[in-house]
Design a protein around this motif. Structure first.
Motif, PDB file in Angstrom:
ATOM      1  N   THR A 181       0.919  -1.150  -0.065  1.00  0.00           N
ATOM      2  CA  THR A 181      -0.152  -0.066  -0.045  1.00  0.00           C
ATOM      3  C   THR A 181       0.743   1.428   0.073  1.00  0.00           C
ATOM      4  OG1 THR A 181      -1.687  -0.994   1.028  1.00  0.00           O
ATOM      5  CG2 THR A 181      -1.866   1.109   1.495  1.00  0.00           C
ATOM      6  N   VAL A 182       1.940   1.114   0.846  1.00  0.00           N
ATOM      7  CA  VAL A 182       2.862   2.389   0.722  1.00  0.00           C
ATOM      8  C   VAL A 182       3.487   2.733  -0.443  1.00  0.00           C
ATOM      9  CG1 VAL A 182       4.951   3.127   1.541  1.00  0.00           C
ATOM     10  CG2 VAL A 182       3.068   2.190   3.314  1.00  0.00           C
ATOM     11  N   THR A 183       3.955   1.608  -1.109  1.00  0.00           N
ATOM     12  CA  THR A 183       4.492   1.685  -2.290  1.00  0.00           C
ATOM     13  C   THR A 183       3.636   2.134  -3.279  1.00  0.00           C
ATOM     14  OG1 THR A 183       6.214  -0.078  -1.795  1.00  0.00           O
ATOM     15  CG2 THR A 183       5.918   0.352  -4.086  1.00  0.00           C
ATOM     16  N   ARG A 184       2.626   1.561  -3.419  1.00  0.00           N
ATOM     17  CA  ARG A 184       1.389   1.912  -4.591  1.00  0.00           C
ATOM     18  C   ARG A 184       1.144   3.336  -4.355  1.00  0.00           C
ATOM     19  NH1 ARG A 184      -0.146   0.184  -9.645  1.00  0.00           N
ATOM     20  NH2 ARG A 184      -1.720   1.424  -9.848  1.00  0.00           N
ATOM     21  N   ASP A 185       0.493   3.788  -3.120  1.00  0.00           N
ATOM     22  CA  ASP A 185       0.236   4.919  -2.869  1.00  0.00           C
ATOM     23  C   ASP A 185       1.223   6.054  -3.299  1.00  0.00           C
ATOM     24  OD1 ASP A 185      -2.123   3.957  -2.312  1.00  0.00           O
ATOM     25  OD2 ASP A 185      -2.145   4.409  -0.113  1.00  0.00           O
ATOM     26  N   ALA A 186       2.360   5.842  -2.925  1.00  0.00           N
ATOM     27  CA  ALA A 186       3.313   6.723  -3.137  1.00  0.00           C
ATOM     28  C   ALA A 186       3.422   6.942  -4.683  1.00  0.00           C
ATOM     29  CB  ALA A 186       4.607   6.507  -2.669  1.00  0.00           C
ATOM     30  N   LEU A 243      -5.244   9.680  -0.895  1.00  0.00           N
ATOM     31  CA  LEU A 243      -4.224   8.898  -0.897  1.00  0.00           C
ATOM     32  C   LEU A 243      -3.124   8.934   0.002  1.00  0.00           C
ATOM     33  CD1 LEU A 243      -3.685   8.426  -4.915  1.00  0.00           C
ATOM     34  CD2 LEU A 243      -4.324   6.633  -3.501  1.00  0.00           C
ATOM     35  N   LEU A 244      -2.987  10.411   0.496  1.00  0.00           N
ATOM     36  CA  LEU A 244      -1.835  10.602   1.533  1.00  0.00           C
ATOM     37  C   LEU A 244      -2.436  10.123   2.817  1.00  0.00           C
ATOM     38  CD1 LEU A 244      -0.879  14.331   0.413  1.00  0.00           C
ATOM     39  CD2 LEU A 244       0.554  12.164   0.461  1.00  0.00           C
ATOM     40  N   ALA A 248      -2.015   6.030   7.250  1.00  0.00           N
ATOM     41  CA  ALA A 248      -2.519   4.996   7.826  1.00  0.00           C
ATOM     42  C   ALA A 248      -1.639   3.735   7.652  1.00  0.00           C
ATOM     43  CB  ALA A 248      -4.053   4.715   7.435  1.00  0.00           C
ATOM     44  N   ALA A 249      -1.348   3.393   6.563  1.00  0.00           N
ATOM     45  CA  ALA A 249      -0.352   2.370   6.243  1.00  0.00           C
ATOM     46  C   ALA A 249       1.016   2.431   6.981  1.00  0.00           C
ATOM     47  CB  ALA A 249      -0.251   2.148   4.840  1.00  0.00           C
ATOM     48  N   LEU A 250       1.505   3.949   7.066  1.00  0.00           N
ATOM     49  CA  LEU A 250       2.629   3.880   7.641  1.00  0.00           C
ATOM     50  C   LEU A 250       2.707   3.680   9.222  1.00  0.00           C
ATOM     51  CD1 LEU A 250       4.255   6.925   5.782  1.00  0.00           C
ATOM     52  CD2 LEU A 250       5.096   4.324   5.840  1.00  0.00           C
ATOM     53  N   ASP A 251       1.332   4.078   9.675  1.00  0.00           N
ATOM     54  CA  ASP A 251       1.080   3.711  11.098  1.00  0.00           C
ATOM     55  C   ASP A 251       0.903   2.555  11.334  1.00  0.00           C
ATOM     56  OD1 ASP A 251       1.392   6.944  11.659  1.00  0.00           O
ATOM     57  OD2 ASP A 251      -0.899   7.124  11.680  1.00  0.00           O
ATOM     58  N   GLY A 252       0.197   1.934  10.645  1.00  0.00           N
ATOM     59  CA  GLY A 252       0.020   0.305  10.830  1.00  0.00           C
ATOM     60  C   GLY A 252       1.418  -0.357  10.733  1.00  0.00           C
ATOM     61  N   LEU A 253       2.172   0.149   9.973  1.00  0.00           N
ATOM     62  CA  LEU A 253       3.518  -0.665   9.843  1.00  0.00           C
ATOM     63  C   LEU A 253       4.433  -0.463  11.174  1.00  0.00           C
ATOM     64  CD1 LEU A 253       4.712   0.041   6.250  1.00  0.00           C
ATOM     65  CD2 LEU A 253       4.417  -2.378   7.579  1.00  0.00           C
ATOM     66  N   GLU A 254       4.315   0.857  11.444  1.00  0.00           N
ATOM     67  CA  GLU A 254       5.222   1.125  13.004  1.00  0.00           C
ATOM     68  C   GLU A 254       4.502   0.419  14.085  1.00  0.00           C
ATOM     69  OE1 GLU A 254       5.294   5.275  15.388  1.00  0.00           O
ATOM     70  OE2 GLU A 254       5.675   5.342  13.403  1.00  0.00           O
ATOM     71  N   ASN A 255       3.198   0.088  14.123  1.00  0.00           N
ATOM     72  CA  ASN A 255       2.318  -0.540  15.190  1.00  0.00           C
ATOM     73  C   ASN A 255       2.507  -2.347  15.211  1.00  0.00           C
ATOM     74  OD1 ASN A 255       1.611   1.981  16.269  1.00  0.00           O
ATOM     75  ND2 ASN A 255      -0.319   1.880  15.029  1.00  0.00           N
ATOM     76  N   LEU A 256       2.992  -2.679  14.096  1.00  0.00           N
ATOM     77  CA  LEU A 256       2.911  -4.217  13.944  1.00  0.00           C
ATOM     78  C   LEU A 256       4.248  -4.445  14.995  1.00  0.00           C
ATOM     79  CD1 LEU A 256       3.034  -4.811  10.111  1.00  0.00           C
ATOM     80  CD2 LEU A 256       1.300  -5.450  11.804  1.00  0.00           C
ATOM     81  N   LYS A 257       4.028  -5.903  15.806  1.00  0.00           N
ATOM     82  CA  LYS A 257       4.930  -6.064  16.573  1.00  0.00           C
ATOM     83  C   LYS A 257       5.517  -7.285  16.103  1.00  0.00           C
ATOM     84  CE  LYS A 257       2.885  -3.712  20.341  1.00  0.00           C
ATOM     85  NZ  LYS A 257       2.109  -3.835  21.655  1.00  0.00           N
TER      86      LYS A 257
END
Length: 69
Positions: A20-25, A54-55, A60-69
């Motif tokens: 999602t991050v790659t595609r949206d960018a 898209l931003l 949201a995708a970046l926040d989701g990646l940050e929150n993954l454990k």
């Protein structure tokens, strides 16, 4: 983006968020390239609205990646 030392608890979600991050960018870049060529203010506003959406999704995708454990 840095590589993780340990795998996440949800590798599928991580993969989806990274895609999602790659595609949206890529999509944001393309829309911003089209902006100067827009024929009307209505077209420019439509492009900007899509960029904003898209931003938001990208954040949201970046926040989701940050929150993954």
């Amino acid at each position: 983006m840095s590589e993780r030392f340990l795998p996440t608890d949800d590798p599928v979600m991580e993969s989806v968020l990274q895609w999602t991050v790659t595609r949206d960018a890529q999509d944001v870049r393309r829309l911003l390239e089209w902006l100067p060529e827009a024929r009307s203010s209505r077209e420019r506003h439509a492009l900007l609205d899509r960029v904003r959406g898209l931003l938001s999704e990208l954040e949201a995708a970046l926040d989701g990646l940050e929150n993954l454990k």
